[in-house]
Design an enzyme around this catalytic site. Structure first.
Site, short mmCIF file in Angstrom:
data_model
loop_
_atom_site.label_atom_id
_atom_site.label_comp_id
_atom_site.label_asym_id
_atom_site.label_seq_id
_atom_site.Cartn_x
_atom_site.Cartn_y
_atom_site.Cartn_z
N CYS A 115 0.82 -1.22 0.00
CA CYS A 115 0.00 0.00 0.00
C CYS A 115 0.85 1.27 0.00
O CYS A 115 0.36 2.35 -0.32
CB CYS A 115 -0.95 -0.01 1.19
SG CYS A 115 -2.12 -1.35 1.08
N HIS A 252 -3.29 7.26 1.86
CA HIS A 252 -3.67 5.94 1.37
C HIS A 252 -5.08 5.64 1.89
O HIS A 252 -5.41 5.93 3.04
CB HIS A 252 -2.68 4.89 1.86
CG HIS A 252 -3.15 3.49 1.64
ND1 HIS A 252 -3.57 3.05 0.40
CD2 HIS A 252 -3.30 2.45 2.49
CE1 HIS A 252 -3.94 1.79 0.51
NE2 HIS A 252 -3.80 1.40 1.77
N ASN A 282 -9.93 0.09 -1.16
CA ASN A 282 -8.48 0.15 -0.99
C ASN A 282 -7.84 -0.44 -2.25
O ASN A 282 -7.92 -1.64 -2.48
CB ASN A 282 -8.11 -0.64 0.27
CG ASN A 282 -6.61 -0.67 0.53
OD1 ASN A 282 -5.82 -0.29 -0.32
ND2 ASN A 282 -6.24 -1.13 1.71
O1 UT7 Z 1 -4.06 -1.10 3.21
C1 UT7 Z 1 -3.30 -1.74 4.18
C2 UT7 Z 1 -3.69 -1.32 5.50
N1 UT7 Z 1 -4.93 -1.95 5.87
C3 UT7 Z 1 -5.64 -1.39 6.80
O2 UT7 Z 1 -5.25 -0.34 7.27
C4 UT7 Z 1 -6.86 -2.10 7.30
C5 UT7 Z 1 -6.95 -1.88 8.76
N2 UT7 Z 1 -8.09 -2.53 9.40
C6 UT7 Z 1 -9.37 -2.19 9.16
O3 UT7 Z 1 -9.66 -1.38 8.31
C7 UT7 Z 1 -10.44 -2.81 10.06
O4 UT7 Z 1 -9.82 -3.51 11.11
C8 UT7 Z 1 -11.41 -3.74 9.30
C9 UT7 Z 1 -12.34 -2.92 8.41
C10 UT7 Z 1 -10.61 -4.74 8.48
C11 UT7 Z 1 -12.28 -4.52 10.30
O5 UT7 Z 1 -12.94 -3.64 11.18
P1 UT7 Z 1 -12.98 -3.91 12.75
O6 UT7 Z 1 -13.80 -2.88 13.35
O7 UT7 Z 1 -11.54 -4.01 13.21
O8 UT7 Z 1 -13.73 -5.29 12.84
P2 UT7 Z 1 -13.22 -6.69 13.41
O9 UT7 Z 1 -12.16 -7.27 12.54
O10 UT7 Z 1 -12.91 -6.55 14.85
O11 UT7 Z 1 -14.53 -7.56 13.26
C12 UT7 Z 1 -15.69 -7.28 14.03
C13 UT7 Z 1 -16.71 -8.34 13.73
C14 UT7 Z 1 -16.17 -9.76 13.86
O12 UT7 Z 1 -17.20 -10.55 14.41
P3 UT7 Z 1 -17.19 -10.95 15.97
O13 UT7 Z 1 -15.91 -11.70 16.16
O14 UT7 Z 1 -17.24 -9.65 16.72
O15 UT7 Z 1 -18.42 -11.79 16.10
C15 UT7 Z 1 -15.91 -10.18 12.45
O16 UT7 Z 1 -15.99 -11.57 12.27
O17 UT7 Z 1 -17.14 -8.21 12.36
C16 UT7 Z 1 -17.01 -9.47 11.71
N3 UT7 Z 1 -16.68 -9.23 10.30
C17 UT7 Z 1 -17.61 -8.98 9.37
N4 UT7 Z 1 -18.95 -8.90 9.43
C18 UT7 Z 1 -19.60 -8.61 8.31
C19 UT7 Z 1 -15.46 -9.20 9.71
N5 UT7 Z 1 -15.58 -8.94 8.41
C20 UT7 Z 1 -16.91 -8.80 8.17
C21 UT7 Z 1 -17.66 -8.51 7.01
N6 UT7 Z 1 -19.00 -8.43 7.13
N7 UT7 Z 1 -17.07 -8.31 5.82
#
Ligand code: UT7
Length: 325
Positions: A115, A252, A282
């Site tokens: 990225c 980014h 992204n």
């Molecule tokens: O470009 C390189 C750099 N990349 C980044 O900077 C990405 C950085 N990270 C992020 O943008 C965020 O962490 C995400 C958007 C990837 C995820 O958001 P989050 O608020 O950190 O969510 P999480 O991973 O803690 O997931 C929360 C819940 C989980 O369920 P439980 O365990 O709470 O029951 C996940 O399983 O959301 C669930 N989940 C989803 N639900 C619906 C994960 N992906 C999805 C999805 N749809 N696509």
């Protein structure tokens, strides 16, 4: 003191025709438009057509940037492409783009910083220009990231898209002051200890396959906010400037909440942050030049404006560039 700086002489962009919405994705993985918008800010992404390659996207973006800068193939001394999704393991995608553009002189290569790829490419081209070796450089960020996604993994497949953006850099005599037009500074960082938080589970030497993106999203998020605020401060203090001097931040485009938290940490209004992730998602190395292109073309970024570019991603690799347009 007279020094050489790299001026941004033109911008270009290309997005594949096909748009995939969050609702489209909800048909193939257990997700929803509400979740994707709330957690990331993404509403849609462009996905390359079958047979449409990273080099095709890069070539289209480069053509627009060259026309915008008023340069021809005979003027280009250097092509650097930031990409994680090259057409082939070798040769470099930059060499294919060179041939597509009819550039038959100079040199061309890819840089791999995921990225932060465009930022690394920009910093590299800037060094060649400042050394006097290169007069005109084409810097491109281009990705067909859709090709390395696991379309059964909702943690990652909803976050990324395809696209390309390009800039033409030209050498220009400058005064060596922070009021100069052009790239005022670049700062690059990497720390390979975080490799396992964001990586691809394949490669030519390890598995002889391309592999798929794997990410510990929460951990990456945490590091991103701290590291990005750090590089903004670093760029400003290296140039004797403050966030009040900035007209725009072109980050980014990974997550809307990361952009908002970084802006808050460095004391910038969110209104001065260029956001395109709602439309592009992204696009890895393409996201910054795509965002820059958007804000230049819609008239927000104007000649003379001070623009802070920053990125963080796999590696980890992160950094900044401070540019006066
Ligand atoms: O470009 C390189 C750099 N990349 C980044 O900077 C990405 C950085 N990270 C992020 O943008 C965020 O962490 C995400 C958007 C990837 C995820 O958001 P989050 O608020 O950190 O969510 P999480 O991973 O803690 O997931 C929360 C819940 C989980 O369920 P439980 O365990 O709470 O029951 C996940 O399983 O959301 C669930 N989940 C989803 N639900 C619906 C994960 N992906 C999805 C999805 N749809 N696509």
């Amino acid at each position: 003191m007279s020094i050489i700086r790299s001026r941004l002489a033109g911008v270009g962009a290309y997005l594949p025709e096909r748009i995939v919405t969050n609702d489209d994705l909800a048909k193939i993985v257990d997700t929803s438009d509400d979740w994707i918008v709330e957690r990331s800010g993404i509403r849609q992404r462009h996905i390359a057509a079958d047979g449409e390659l990273t080099s095709d996207l890069a070539t289209a973006a480069a053509r627009e940037a060259m026309e915008d800068a008023g340069v021809t193939a005979a003027d280009i001394d250097l092509i650097v492409i930031g990409t994680t999704t090259p057409d082939d393991t070798f040769p470099a995608t930059a060499v294919k783009v060179q041939a597509n553009l009819g550039v038959h002189q100079g040199f061309a290569f890819d840089v791999q910083a995921v990225c932060s790829g465009f930022l690394y490419a920009l910093a590299t081209a800037d060094k060649f220009i400042r050394s006097g070796d290169v007069k005109t450089a084409l810097v491109i960020g281009a990705e067909t990231f859709s090709r390395i996604l696991d379309w059964t993994d909702r943690d990652t497949c909803v976050l990324f898209g395809d696209g390309a953006g390009a800039v033409v850099l030209k050498a220009a005599e400058s005064e060596g002051k922070n009021t100069d037009v052009g790239i005022l500074s670049t700062h690059l960082h990497a720390d390979g200890r975080h490799r396992d938080l964001l990586y691809v589970d394949g490669g030519p030497s390890s598995t002889q396959t391309v592999g798929h993106v794997r990410m510990e999203g929460k951990e990456v998020f945490r590091h991103a906010v701290t590291k990005l605020a750090g590089v903004v401060d670093e760029a400003l203090s290296a140039n004797g400037l403050s966030s009040a001097d900035l007209d725009w931040m072109v980050p980014h485009q990974a997550n809307r909440r990361i952009l908002a938290m970084t802006a808050k940490k460095v004391g910038m209004s969110e209104a001065n942050v260029v956001v395109t992730l709602d439309k592009h998602a992204n696009t890895s190395a393409a996201s910054i030049p795509l965002a820059l292109h958007t804000a230049v073309r819609d008239g927000r970024i104007k000649p003379g404006h001070l623009v802070l570019i920053e990125a963080m991603g796999g590696g980890f690799a992160w950094g900044s560039a401070l540019v006066r347009m």
